[in-house]
Write an enzyme that holds these catalytic residues in place. Sequence first.
Site, PDB file in Angstrom:
ATOM      1  N   TYR A  94      -8.328 -17.536  -7.865  1.00 40.57           N
ATOM      2  CA  TYR A  94      -7.936 -17.602  -9.275  1.00 40.57           C
ATOM      3  C   TYR A  94      -8.615 -18.777  -9.981  1.00 40.57           C
ATOM      4  CZ  TYR A  94      -4.092 -14.166  -8.915  1.00 40.57           C
ATOM      5  OH  TYR A  94      -3.335 -13.020  -8.771  1.00 40.57           O
ATOM      6  N   HIS A 136      -9.927 -11.812  -1.373  1.00 38.14           N
ATOM      7  CA  HIS A 136     -10.300 -10.393  -1.243  1.00 38.14           C
ATOM      8  C   HIS A 136     -11.465 -10.238  -0.264  1.00 38.14           C
ATOM      9  CE1 HIS A 136      -8.055 -10.202  -5.132  1.00 38.14           C
ATOM     10  NE2 HIS A 136      -7.584  -9.112  -4.549  1.00 38.14           N
ATOM     11  N   ALA A 157       3.647 -19.848  -9.316  1.00 34.23           N
ATOM     12  CA  ALA A 157       2.824 -18.654  -9.123  1.00 34.23           C
ATOM     13  C   ALA A 157       3.591 -17.565  -8.395  1.00 34.23           C
ATOM     14  CB  ALA A 157       1.557 -19.011  -8.337  1.00 34.23           C
ATOM     15  N   HIS A 190      -9.690  -0.065   0.258  1.00 28.47           N
ATOM     16  CA  HIS A 190      -9.145  -0.270  -1.096  1.00 28.47           C
ATOM     17  C   HIS A 190      -9.779  -1.415  -1.884  1.00 28.47           C
ATOM     18  CE1 HIS A 190      -6.917  -3.689   0.512  1.00 28.47           C
ATOM     19  NE2 HIS A 190      -6.560  -3.988  -0.724  1.00 28.47           N
ATOM     20  N   ASP A 191     -10.424  -2.388  -1.228  1.00 28.93           N
ATOM     21  CA  ASP A 191     -11.038  -3.506  -1.963  1.00 28.93           C
ATOM     22  C   ASP A 191     -12.512  -3.696  -1.600  1.00 28.93           C
ATOM     23  OD1 ASP A 191      -9.295  -4.580  -3.844  1.00 28.93           O
ATOM     24  OD2 ASP A 191      -8.187  -5.760  -2.364  1.00 28.93           O
ATOM     25  N   PHE A 249     -12.437  -9.268   4.267  1.00 24.02           N
ATOM     26  CA  PHE A 249     -12.126  -8.284   5.308  1.00 24.02           C
ATOM     27  C   PHE A 249     -10.767  -8.545   5.960  1.00 24.02           C
ATOM     28  CE2 PHE A 249     -12.474  -6.849   9.816  1.00 24.02           C
ATOM     29  CZ  PHE A 249     -12.450  -5.485   9.561  1.00 24.02           C
ATOM     30  N   ASP A 304      -0.589  -3.504  -0.299  1.00 25.00           N
ATOM     31  CA  ASP A 304      -1.617  -4.334  -0.935  1.00 25.00           C
ATOM     32  C   ASP A 304      -1.087  -5.717  -1.301  1.00 25.00           C
ATOM     33  OD1 ASP A 304      -4.036  -5.054  -2.076  1.00 25.00           O
ATOM     34  OD2 ASP A 304      -3.608  -4.076  -3.995  1.00 25.00           O
TER      35      ASP A 304
END
Length: 481
Positions: free
Chosen positions: A389, A217, A417, A257-258, A219, A367
Amino acid sequence: MGSSSSSYAPKAIYLDVDGKVQKVGKTPGMFSFVSILTFCLIEMNTAIMMVDPEGALVSIDPTMPTNSPKAFRINELKTEVTNRLAMLEKRVELEGLKVVEIEKCKNDLKKLRDEMTSRGGGRVNCPCKYNFSDDGKKVTPRRDVPNYPKYTLSQETVEALKKPTFDVWHWEHNEMLSCLEYMYHDLGLVKEFNMNPITLKRWLLAIQENYRNNPFHNFRHCFCVSQMMYGMIHLCNLQEKLTLTDMGILMTAAVCHDLDHPGYNNTYQINARTELAVRYNDISPLENHHCAVAFQILSLPECNIFANVDPEAFKQIRQAIITLILATDMARHGEILDSFKHKVDNFDFTNEEHVTCLKMVLIKCCDISNEVRPTEVAEPWVDCLLEEYFMQSDREKSEGLPVAPFMDRDKVTKPTAQIGFIKFVLIPMFETVMKLFPQIEEIMVQPLRDSRDHYEELKQIDDAMTEKKKTENMSLGGKKK
């Protein structure tokens, strides 16, 4: 000066020069000496007090009264001046060193904070507990004309930007900023919202500076989502179906958005009872935070790309952007997709509720769209996501918090995953959008199916290797007996 001083009566000053008392009348020479002494002291940026033998202050100016034969001691005055100058020089030297040390400490603290953020750090310095005042560099735009290089995009790049196949790994931050700037100009958003081009640059820089250096998460992820949104706008011919205001809402929500994502998801925020979870009552804490940072940046006049928009129109734009960013919370995935499924067969582009639902689905698609991209572009993102994670699950284990199996480094593999996520989240969502925009099947849906097949093949290989190891271990165990 001469006319005013002439009104004073002649007076005398007694000076002690090398133990010899001398009477000095109020002569031009005497006062020129005082003036010179005063001038020199001013030039040395200090102040000297003249005192009599009893320690009383004596003013040095043309109105000075006649003193007694108890004379001023010039040598003592000279010594005092010298000593005080030496003290000031030492102080300047020490203060200068302090400034250097303070700057060094600031740099060390920043490096430490960045290191703690990247490694996960201790609970005390948990980057999830972000406070707007924690870091002076947060939401601090550059007030001068932004200095990132202006890249002239080739025609090849301009065309590639419109496609999901765009390779996002080959670009530096400055180049990504230039690409985002180009998108706003190309879609007509700068003209539509009467944006100051320099303000657009400052806003983009502030956006970039407020994404953290997380494995996933960050740029570059922001750029990926924004570029995919730009690509879907062109691929689905949304300019013909939606308004320019809708385009601006879609692009700006994608860019923001993040913002300031701490690298630990909502589940962690809620279970660890972080400041964000408490502030937002466990309701989409991260997404609410992204919105807050986005509009904190836009509240700065030098970064407000909507400064020339009518206040009432801005209220609607703000609400729409908030709605889209909040829609990126995966906890709401089923709810949003079901709502869209009920509308898609009879979709009405003149129905505001239908259009809002479409925009929510579009930002969700963008996203989580990495698997739409070619394998060589998509696969590194899986590694980045798993790294993030694993950082979270390691922390959760150390803090005694629940750990999701899909984030546990001891339980998850790349194929496991991805397979479930592609089969049960990505493909159903993109196939629903395909009902409204059939043209995405070849360019977006088919790559998802190919990616699913790719990871299923990898899983078969992994399973075969695991089975082989089990057999070998059993065989070795039997021989030992």
